[in-house]
Design a protein around this motif. Structure first.
Motif, PDB file in Angstrom:
ATOM      1  N   ALA A   1      -9.711  43.033  54.308  1.00  0.00           N
ATOM      2  CA  ALA A   1      -8.731  43.325  55.128  1.00  0.00           C
ATOM      3  C   ALA A   1      -8.766  45.150  54.442  1.00  0.00           C
ATOM      4  O   ALA A   1      -8.423  45.273  53.291  1.00  0.00           O
ATOM      5  N   VAL A   2      -8.179  46.012  55.325  1.00  0.00           N
ATOM      6  CA  VAL A   2      -7.640  47.475  54.808  1.00  0.00           C
ATOM      7  C   VAL A   2      -6.228  47.527  55.307  1.00  0.00           C
ATOM      8  O   VAL A   2      -5.802  47.414  56.310  1.00  0.00           O
ATOM      9  N   TYR A   3      -5.705  48.209  54.420  1.00  0.00           N
ATOM     10  CA  TYR A   3      -4.262  48.404  54.666  1.00  0.00           C
ATOM     11  C   TYR A   3      -4.028  49.957  54.621  1.00  0.00           C
ATOM     12  O   TYR A   3      -4.562  50.724  53.765  1.00  0.00           O
ATOM     13  N   SER A   4      -3.280  50.536  55.482  1.00  0.00           N
ATOM     14  CA  SER A   4      -3.153  51.902  55.618  1.00  0.00           C
ATOM     15  C   SER A   4      -1.940  52.105  56.269  1.00  0.00           C
ATOM     16  O   SER A   4      -1.063  51.221  56.855  1.00  0.00           O
ATOM     17  N   GLN A   5      -1.324  53.408  56.023  1.00  0.00           N
ATOM     18  CA  GLN A   5      -0.119  53.563  56.705  1.00  0.00           C
ATOM     19  C   GLN A   5      -0.110  53.684  58.163  1.00  0.00           C
ATOM     20  O   GLN A   5      -1.118  53.912  58.890  1.00  0.00           O
ATOM     21  N   PRO A   6       1.146  53.395  58.834  1.00  0.00           N
ATOM     22  CA  PRO A   6       1.007  53.397  60.354  1.00  0.00           C
ATOM     23  C   PRO A   6       0.559  54.536  61.072  1.00  0.00           C
ATOM     24  O   PRO A   6       0.832  55.616  60.438  1.00  0.00           O
ATOM     25  N   PRO A   7       0.028  54.248  62.311  1.00  0.00           N
ATOM     26  CA  PRO A   7      -0.309  55.585  62.789  1.00  0.00           C
ATOM     27  C   PRO A   7       0.838  56.687  63.112  1.00  0.00           C
ATOM     28  O   PRO A   7       1.951  56.193  63.421  1.00  0.00           O
ATOM     29  N   ARG A   8       0.809  57.965  63.133  1.00  0.00           N
ATOM     30  CA  ARG A   8       1.745  59.145  63.108  1.00  0.00           C
ATOM     31  C   ARG A   8       1.427  59.898  64.316  1.00  0.00           C
ATOM     32  O   ARG A   8       0.524  59.991  64.934  1.00  0.00           O
TER      33      ARG A   8
ATOM     34  N   PRO B   1      -7.086  58.632  58.723  1.00  0.00           N
ATOM     35  CA  PRO B   1      -8.762  58.567  58.676  1.00  0.00           C
ATOM     36  C   PRO B   1      -9.252  57.402  57.911  1.00  0.00           C
ATOM     37  O   PRO B   1     -10.141  56.922  58.435  1.00  0.00           O
ATOM     38  N   VAL B   2      -8.240  56.606  57.207  1.00  0.00           N
ATOM     39  CA  VAL B   2      -8.777  55.177  56.697  1.00  0.00           C
ATOM     40  C   VAL B   2      -8.785  54.253  57.480  1.00  0.00           C
ATOM     41  O   VAL B   2      -9.790  53.348  57.738  1.00  0.00           O
ATOM     42  N   HIS B   3      -7.740  54.279  58.434  1.00  0.00           N
ATOM     43  CA  HIS B   3      -7.632  53.303  59.606  1.00  0.00           C
ATOM     44  C   HIS B   3      -8.886  53.542  60.402  1.00  0.00           C
ATOM     45  O   HIS B   3      -9.481  52.539  61.028  1.00  0.00           O
ATOM     46  N   GLN B   4      -9.177  54.793  60.799  1.00  0.00           N
ATOM     47  CA  GLN B   4     -10.142  54.944  61.754  1.00  0.00           C
ATOM     48  C   GLN B   4     -11.618  54.662  61.202  1.00  0.00           C
ATOM     49  O   GLN B   4     -12.382  53.908  61.982  1.00  0.00           O
ATOM     50  N   ARG B   5     -11.751  54.746  60.017  1.00  0.00           N
ATOM     51  CA  ARG B   5     -13.065  54.468  59.466  1.00  0.00           C
ATOM     52  C   ARG B   5     -13.257  53.057  59.194  1.00  0.00           C
ATOM     53  O   ARG B   5     -14.394  52.512  59.422  1.00  0.00           O
ATOM     54  N   ALA B   6     -12.109  52.133  58.867  1.00  0.00           N
ATOM     55  CA  ALA B   6     -12.328  50.652  58.884  1.00  0.00           C
ATOM     56  C   ALA B   6     -12.590  50.105  60.178  1.00  0.00           C
ATOM     57  O   ALA B   6     -13.388  49.343  60.318  1.00  0.00           O
ATOM     58  N   GLU B   7     -11.981  50.646  61.431  1.00  0.00           N
ATOM     59  CA  GLU B   7     -12.270  50.205  62.601  1.00  0.00           C
ATOM     60  C   GLU B   7     -13.881  50.457  63.112  1.00  0.00           C
ATOM     61  O   GLU B   7     -14.534  49.380  63.432  1.00  0.00           O
ATOM     62  N   GLU B   8     -14.469  51.695  62.433  1.00  0.00           N
ATOM     63  CA  GLU B   8     -15.523  51.891  62.591  1.00  0.00           C
ATOM     64  C   GLU B   8     -16.442  50.858  62.037  1.00  0.00           C
ATOM     65  O   GLU B   8     -17.723  50.419  62.430  1.00  0.00           O
ATOM     66  N   LEU B   9     -16.020  50.469  60.776  1.00  0.00           N
ATOM     67  CA  LEU B   9     -17.052  49.465  59.961  1.00  0.00           C
ATOM     68  C   LEU B   9     -16.634  48.050  60.277  1.00  0.00           C
ATOM     69  O   LEU B   9     -17.123  47.090  59.730  1.00  0.00           O
ATOM     70  N   GLY B  10     -15.633  47.768  61.490  1.00  0.00           N
ATOM     71  CA  GLY B  10     -15.510  46.430  61.711  1.00  0.00           C
ATOM     72  C   GLY B  10     -14.648  45.628  60.755  1.00  0.00           C
ATOM     73  O   GLY B  10     -14.600  44.240  60.972  1.00  0.00           O
ATOM     74  N   ILE B  11     -13.851  46.394  60.091  1.00  0.00           N
ATOM     75  CA  ILE B  11     -13.015  45.685  59.279  1.00  0.00           C
ATOM     76  C   ILE B  11     -11.495  45.531  59.639  1.00  0.00           C
ATOM     77  O   ILE B  11     -10.936  46.537  60.418  1.00  0.00           O
ATOM     78  N   GLU B  12     -10.899  44.471  59.382  1.00  0.00           N
ATOM     79  CA  GLU B  12      -9.493  44.292  59.700  1.00  0.00           C
ATOM     80  C   GLU B  12      -8.445  45.137  59.305  1.00  0.00           C
ATOM     81  O   GLU B  12      -8.641  45.735  57.954  1.00  0.00           O
ATOM     82  N   VAL B  13      -7.627  45.998  60.340  1.00  0.00           N
ATOM     83  CA  VAL B  13      -6.585  47.116  59.436  1.00  0.00           C
ATOM     84  C   VAL B  13      -5.259  46.359  59.920  1.00  0.00           C
ATOM     85  O   VAL B  13      -4.933  45.931  60.936  1.00  0.00           O
ATOM     86  N   ARG B  14      -4.338  46.550  58.534  1.00  0.00           N
ATOM     87  CA  ARG B  14      -3.174  46.038  58.822  1.00  0.00           C
ATOM     88  C   ARG B  14      -2.324  47.413  58.475  1.00  0.00           C
ATOM     89  O   ARG B  14      -2.660  48.200  57.445  1.00  0.00           O
ATOM     90  N   THR B  15      -1.049  47.633  59.173  1.00  0.00           N
ATOM     91  CA  THR B  15      -0.459  48.868  58.859  1.00  0.00           C
ATOM     92  C   THR B  15       1.129  48.611  58.733  1.00  0.00           C
ATOM     93  O   THR B  15       1.715  48.924  59.533  1.00  0.00           O
ATOM     94  N   PRO B  16       1.533  47.789  57.713  1.00  0.00           N
ATOM     95  CA  PRO B  16       2.913  47.403  57.439  1.00  0.00           C
ATOM     96  C   PRO B  16       3.725  48.703  57.043  1.00  0.00           C
ATOM     97  O   PRO B  16       3.219  49.460  56.469  1.00  0.00           O
ATOM     98  N   VAL B  17       4.891  48.740  57.632  1.00  0.00           N
ATOM     99  CA  VAL B  17       5.731  49.912  57.321  1.00  0.00           C
ATOM    100  C   VAL B  17       6.155  49.633  55.878  1.00  0.00           C
ATOM    101  O   VAL B  17       6.585  50.512  55.179  1.00  0.00           O
TER     102      VAL B  17
END
Length: 301
Positions: A28-35, A47-63
């Protein structure tokens, strides 16, 4: 190894790519929530969130990671390690302890110098000759953990943007090297001497301080390029200085000395070579002065 990657800005993307290419299982990839971003203020993923989605990796964005449910979800990943690069959230003790090999952090300085939020900018502002990347084990203190590996580079007149890109690539390669063979990198405690703290950059710091020596003012220009941009004000308008040279000419600090827009400092003077008006592209001082009058002898704020 089975890992989680935790990062947010562009600086962290090369490390995510390097670990993915090395064959590690990124659970999983953890990143700051979308702003909110752009003119429409629509939510934009990091940017990390976008790249993880391109790689097909689950993204989690907890506050926050302080919630027990978030901590349980993290522990349930069954990680060998977590890799952290400019994530932006504090990792509570249960998060730090969940991976079997702990959490490894990519930090943009030669620790223990410049612990904290803005190590690259602070190193430039202080006039350091060298900086680098440290791979460290994370603990509850602020960048106090043991060091696995360090790589150094010359600052040598680079801007914060240039140095950030260089360190991002250097750090990505080093993290892949360390994570690929942890046994070859026994962690060592940080030295007790030489500790400094890199506090967050405040916008007011970007106002050029012409009472300082010209060398210090030029470091402001480089430290705040590209963001937030070093500036002076004239005629109610903020003018960013994106690049500059140092000269020996003297005068009352803050005074425009000639038609090339040389500006007197506490000692010596600053010669801007690239400037920018609000809403305009970068330009030379000559191009600026064709449409924006700053007479010789003007005292700049």
């Amino acid at each position: 190894m089975r890992i989680a990657f935790m990062g947010t800005p562009e600086f962290a993307v090369p490390t995510l790519d390097a670990l993915h290419e090395a064959g590690h299982e990124v659970a999983a990839v953890y990143s700051q929530p979308p702003r909110p971003a752009g003119r429409g203020k629509g939510l934009r993923p990091s940017p990390v969130h976008q790249r993880a989605e391109e790689l097909g990796i689950e993204v989690r964005t907890p506050v926050s990671l302080r919630d027990a449910a978030e901590q349980q979800a993290f522990a349930a990943l069954g990680l060998d390690a977590a890799v952290v690069a400019a994530y932006g959230l504090i990792l509570p003790k249960p998060i730090l302890q969940a991976p079997s090999h702990g959490c490894l952090n990519l930090h943009g300085s030669i620790l223990p110098r410049w612990r904290g939020a803005a190590p690259i900018q602070r190193a430039i502002l202080a006039g350091d000759e060298r900086t680098g990347i440290t791979i460290m084990g994370m603990e509850r203190g602020l960048d106090t953990g043991p060091m696995f590996a360090v790589r150094q580079t010359e600052i040598d007149g680079k801007t914060a943007g240039e140095l950030t890109q260089e360190l991002a690539q250097m750090g990505a390669a080093l993290m892949a090297e360390v994570l690929g063979n942890l046994g070859a990198y026994p962690p060592e405690p940080q030295p007790e001497d030489g500790v400094t703290y890199a506090s967050k950059i405040e916008k007011h710091e970007a106002r050029l301080d012409f009472s300082q020596p010209a060398e210090a003012v030029e470091r402001q220009v480089r430290a705040f390029n590209p963001s937030p941009g070093a500036f002076f004000e004239h005629g109610g308008e903020r003018i960013k200085v994106l690049a500059a040279l140092v000269d020996e000419a003297e005068g009352e600090p803050g005074t425009v000395l000639d038609e090339q827009l040389s500006i007197a400092c506490g000692t010596g003077s600053l010669i801007p070579t690239l400037v920018q008006r609000a809403g305009r592209g970068a330009m030379t001082p000559a191009e600026l002065l064709r449409g924006f009058t700053i007479p010789v002898g003007t005292k700049l704020a």
